[in-house]
Design an enzyme around this catalytic site. Structure first.
Site, mmCIF file in Angstrom:
data_model
loop_
_atom_site.group_PDB
_atom_site.id
_atom_site.type_symbol
_atom_site.label_atom_id
_atom_site.label_comp_id
_atom_site.label_asym_id
_atom_site.label_seq_id
_atom_site.Cartn_x
_atom_site.Cartn_y
_atom_site.Cartn_z
ATOM 1 C CB CYS A 4 -2.769 2.528 5.524
ATOM 2 S SG CYS A 4 -1.986 1.300 4.180
ATOM 3 C CG HIS A 37 -1.996 -0.975 1.207
ATOM 4 N ND1 HIS A 37 -3.175 -1.044 1.985
ATOM 5 C CD2 HIS A 37 -2.204 -2.281 0.235
ATOM 6 C CE1 HIS A 37 -3.793 -2.113 1.540
ATOM 7 N NE2 HIS A 37 -3.326 -2.704 0.496
ATOM 8 C CB CYS A 96 -6.840 -0.100 4.498
ATOM 9 S SG CYS A 96 -5.190 -0.649 4.630
ATOM 10 C CD GLU A 128 -2.447 4.598 2.393
ATOM 11 O OE1 GLU A 128 -3.677 5.065 2.389
ATOM 12 O OE2 GLU A 128 -1.863 3.742 1.574
#
Length: 288
Positions: free
Chosen positions: A247, A217, A244, A219
Site C-alpha cells: 500500500c 486492502h 503495508c 488503501e
C-alpha cells in the site's frame, strides 16, 4: 500434585519465553516462526501449527496481545485473553517456544534476532504476499517465506467479546476522522484484518474504503476510486494502522504527500518506505 501434571506445567513454563532468552540459543536458519492471535483455538490453529512444525524445528509461536488483535477485528476482543492463549499453545508438543509479543513474525527485527529458516503466513492477499516476500528476500535471502496451503473459514465477530467490556484499552475518540475510521472498520467483512482508510481534501472527507472479504486492502481500494484524479498531492490519507509495503508503494505513486495512522501496528516497512520517498507519515492525534 501428581508427577505427570507437574512435568506438564514445568514443560509449559520452560516453553513460554522471550526473544532475548532464546535469540542466542537458536542455531542460525533452523527455526520456524509463526505469529497470530491463535483465537479461538480450535482445529484450524492446531492444523496450522502442526503443519508449521513440519517445515523445521524448533517452532517458535508468537502470540499477539489482546489490544493488537482487537485493532484488526474492528475493536472486538479475542474470546480468550492473551495469557490463556499462550498456555493453549505451550501445551502442544510440536511447539517448542511461545512468545507473547506485538512483533509480527516477519518483522525485520525478529528475523535479525532469531535468524529463522522459515516464516509461516496464513492465507491473505496473494499480491501483498508477493510484494512483501520480494522486499524481505532482498535483506534476508536465507529465510524462506511460506503460505499455509489451507484457509481459515470463520467470522471473528461471532465468538468475540464486545469492546464495551474493555473500554480502558482504547481511547474514546470524538474526532470525526477517528470515529469514521473505527466505524468503517466495523463494516469490513475481511477475515484477516478489518482495516479502514479515508481521503480528505481541505479537512473534508471525500472518499473512504475498508478491507474487502477478498483480502483487498483499504488503501488500494480507496486509491482505485480516485485513479483518474491527478491532484492527490493536495489530499491527505488517514488509515487505521500504518500502510503495508504494498500500500505504501501505491500511496507514493498516487502522489499523496501526507499520511496519518491512528494505531501503531505492523512491521514498519511501509512507514520506512514512505519516509524514504519524502512522504510525511505520522501518528494521528485527533482531538477528543
Amino acid at each position: 500434585m501428581n508427577k505427570r501434571l507437574f512435568r506438564l506445567r514445568t514443560n509449559m513454563r520452560n516453553k513460554i519465553t522471550t526473544f532475548r532468552k532464546i535469540a542466542k540459543s537458536l542455531n542460525s536458519h533452523c527455526a520456524t516462526l509463526i505469529g497470530s492471535s491463535f483465537d479461538p483455538f480450535g482445529s484450524y490453529y492446531f492444523r496450522l501449527l502442526n503443519w508449521a512444525s513440519q517445515q523445521s524445528r524448533p517452532l517458535v509461536a508468537i502470540v499477539h496481545p489482546d489490544e493488537m488483535i482487537s485493532i484488526r477485528r474492528s475493536f472486538v476482543l479475542p474470546s480468550e485473553n492473551q495469557y490463556k492463549r499462550v498456555k493453549n499453545i505451550a501445551k502442544l508438543n510440536f511447539v517448542d517456544y511461545v512468545i507473547l509479543s506485538r512483533k509480527l513474525a516477519h518483522d525485520p527485527w525478529c528475523l535479525k534476532a532469531l535468524r529463522p529458516k522459515f516464516v509461516i503466513f496464513q492465507h491473505d492477499n496473494p499480491v501483498y504476499h508477493k510484494k512483501l516476500f520480494s522486499v524481505l528476500s532482498q535483506y534476508f535471502p536465507q529465510v524462506h517465506f511460506k503460505v499455509a496451503p489451507f484457509k481459515q473459514e470463520r467470522n471473528f465477530q461471532s465468538q468475540a467479546v464486545s469492546l464495551s467490556s474493555a473500554r480502558n484499552i482504547f481511547k474514546d475518540y470524538r474526532n470525526k476522522i477517528c470515529k469514521r475510521l473505527i466505524l468503517l472498520a466495523k463494516k469490513s467483512e475481511a477475515q484477516i484484518g478489518k482495516i479502514s482508510a479515508i481521503l480528505t481534501y481541505e479537512d473534508k472527507i471525500v472518499a473512504e474504503a475498508y478491507n474487502s472479504d477478498k483480502g483487498e486492502h483499504a488503501e488500494i481500494l480507496l486509491l482505485s476510486q480516485n485513479r483518474l484524479n491527478k491532484t492527490l498531492d493536495k489530499y491527505s490519507l488517514y488509515v487505521l494502522i500504518p500502510p503495508c509495503i504494498m500500500c505504501a508503494e501505491a500511496i507514493f505513486r498516487s502522489n499523496i504527500k501526507k499520511v496519518y495512522y491512528l494505531y501503531n501496528y505492523g512491521d514498519n516497512l511501509g512507514i520506512k518506505y514512505l519516509k524514504s520517498k519524502g512522504v510525511s507519515i505520522k501518528k494521528y492525534i485527533g482531538k477528543r
